[in-house]
Design a protein around this motif. Structure first.
Motif, PDB file in Angstrom:
ATOM      1  N   ASN A  24      94.117  -0.351  -7.288  1.00  9.90           N
ATOM      2  CA  ASN A  24      92.736  -0.879  -7.579  1.00  9.90           C
ATOM      3  C   ASN A  24      92.680  -2.449  -7.284  1.00  9.90           C
ATOM      4  O   ASN A  24      92.257  -3.161  -7.838  1.00  9.90           O
ATOM      5  N   TYR A  52      86.867   2.922  -4.555  1.00 14.36           N
ATOM      6  CA  TYR A  52      86.999   1.538  -4.626  1.00 14.36           C
ATOM      7  C   TYR A  52      85.639   0.671  -4.972  1.00 14.36           C
ATOM      8  O   TYR A  52      85.777  -0.030  -5.811  1.00 14.36           O
ATOM      9  N   TYR A  82      91.807   2.327 -12.759  1.00 13.87           N
ATOM     10  CA  TYR A  82      91.488   3.225 -11.563  1.00 13.87           C
ATOM     11  C   TYR A  82      92.668   4.192 -11.162  1.00 13.87           C
ATOM     12  O   TYR A  82      93.733   3.830 -11.018  1.00 13.87           O
TER      13      TYR A  82
END
Length: 463
Positions: free
Chosen positions: A58, A439, A448
């Motif tokens: 992430n 993203y 994430y």
């Protein structure tokens, strides 16, 4: 002649050993110490780092580069670029290639190392041109391999061509650790006699030759070698920095690096290494010598991926058959060096050949594209009968593949305009569209995770 050192610990070393999982904060914490050591350069970007930042961490890879540049005030930053593939797995249009290189330099990149998996230098021409246009150092690679057609005379011919293209330096990129010590002495000696630009040597410890190969190359006059601080050295990574530096002390080749700071940095990375050992990302087995790379020219990371593919099919017992099939496929394909993306193409096709019980009964899309010439011109001659079977009456591409790709930057910008927040977002989207969208949607998320069965570089072979 003092030998220069490029440190790989925040790019290739952790890509090779922990699947490119080192985070930007882990790098930044020790960056100022690394900056004071006296390295020729710090390799910190490119390769699979772009992919992994988005897929697993992430992180914005461009933000990583920007932050690293703020920390490294004395040492040049270096990256690895896959020619017209940039940091992705397909050829991009020239306008994307130029914009990517420009932004990399804008964000702080000093040295761009450019290679092509087939040593087809038409595929590095745009990146080389753009690197020089925007003021960075352009280093072009020869991807080193061994085959009936890869002889010393051919490597010298390629080196002269690279120099004539305008490269600022040459790198011998030995991605599988196949370059033996005395062969390295002969190769570097001949290169020094035939070209004037600096020569850098990059190897992996996969086969156990690494440090010996560097010593013989240094005796032959190599200008720069790539090493990794000891906590992330050896195995499929590079030879250890401290060992090479200490070996050369009090000789004409002395690196003059600060050993006290080297040890301080190594102590820091020992703690980082311990973290990845505990969470299982660093597998101690990857630190061993892999003799299969010598016999089958299969790099360590590629071997682990083959085993994984076979396990998924309940066919682990077929590994030996696959290892024997890989050289046959490579011959059919014109002896490409086994490096991204050719390593994935050859390896996966070998697995399919064995599992199907019939060679080329099942084909990947990448094999079809390769046979059509979409990746460029192989070093040797492709099996014409096989090529005819795969592409039929279609005429293979003989021009530079990117000549057939229309400018795409504006089209891609339009496709992702609702998500754009920075001047590099469109390039991120060009490289990995689905990863980028996910993203962007989760840009401010604390946690994430992106699940995908896509084959990614660091699962196949680290380059």
């Amino acid at each position: 002649m003092s030998v220069k050192i490029t440190e790989t610990i925040i790019r290739d070393a952790h890509q090779s050993l922990i699947a490119t999982r080192m985070t930007t904060p882990e790098m930044l914490e020790i960056a100022e110490v690394l900056d004071e050591i006296g390295y020729h350069s710090i390799e910190c970007w490119g390769g699979a780092t772009f992919d992994s930042c988005l897929r697993f961490l992430n992180e914005d890879p461009w933000e990583r580069l920007k932050k690293l540049k703020e920390k490294f005030k004395k040492t040049k930053l270096q990256m690895l670029l896959r020619g017209q593939n940039l940091v992705g797995y397909r050829h991009y249009a020239d306008d994307v290639a130029e914009e990517f290189v420009k932004k990399a330099i804008d964000y702080g990149m000093d040295i761009i190392r450019i290679f092509d998996a087939l040593n087809d230098y038409r595929n590095v021409s745009k990146a080389l041109e753009s690197t020089k246009k925007y003021g960075a150092h352009a280093q072009v690679c020869i991807s080193y391999t061994i085959s009936p057609i890869h002889q010393l005379t051919e490597f010298i011919h390629e080196a002269k061509a690279i120099e004539d293209m305008g490269a600022d330096s040459l790198c011998i990129k030995d991605m599988a650790g196949l370059l033996k010590p005395f062969a390295a002495f002969e190769l570097i000696s001949e290169l020094k006699r035939n070209i004037k630009i600096p020569i850098q040597l990059h190897t992996h410890y996969t086969t156990g030759f690494g440090s010996m190969t560097y010593l013989k190359a240094i005796e032959a006059g190599v200008d720069v070698v790539d090493t990794a601080l000891s906590p992330f050295a050896l195995g499929s990574s590079q030879p250890p920095t401290e060992t090479i530096v200490s070996t050369l002390e009090n000789t004409q080749y002395a690196t003059n690096l600060n050993m006290k700071l080297l040890n301080k940095a190594a102590e820091y990375f020992k703690k980082v290494r311990e973290k990845y050992l505990k969470n299982g990302i660093l597998d101690p087995q990857i630190l061993s010598v892999d003799v299969n790379a010598l016999y089958y020219q299969v790099p360590g990371g590629m071997l682990s991926n083959l085993i994984s593919q076979l396990k998924q099919q309940g066919a682990e017992d077929k590994l030996e058959d696959v290892l024997k099939e890989i050289p046959r496929v490579r011959k059919d394909f014109g002896y490409p060096p086994l490096v991204t993306p050719s390593s994935q193409i050859v390896g996966t096709q070998a697995v399919l050949n064995v599992l199907a019980g019939e060679r080329y009964k099942m084909l990947t899309n990448e094999t079809k594209a390769y046979m059509r010439g979409e990746y460029g011109m192989p070093p040797g001659e492709i099996n014409k009968e096989l090529q005819k079977k795969i592409i039929g009456d279609d005429k293979p591409i003989t021009c530079r593949p990117a000549d057939n790709i229309k400018n795409e930057l504006q089209m891609q910008r339009e496709a992702v305009k609702e998500y754009i927040e920075t001047d590099t977002d469109v390039l991120t989207y060009c490289m990995f569209p689905q990863l980028a969208i996910d993203y962007f949607k989760n840009r401010n998320a604390k946690k994430y995770k992106y699940d995908s069965d896509l084959v990614i570089e660091n699962k196949v072979y680290p380059v």
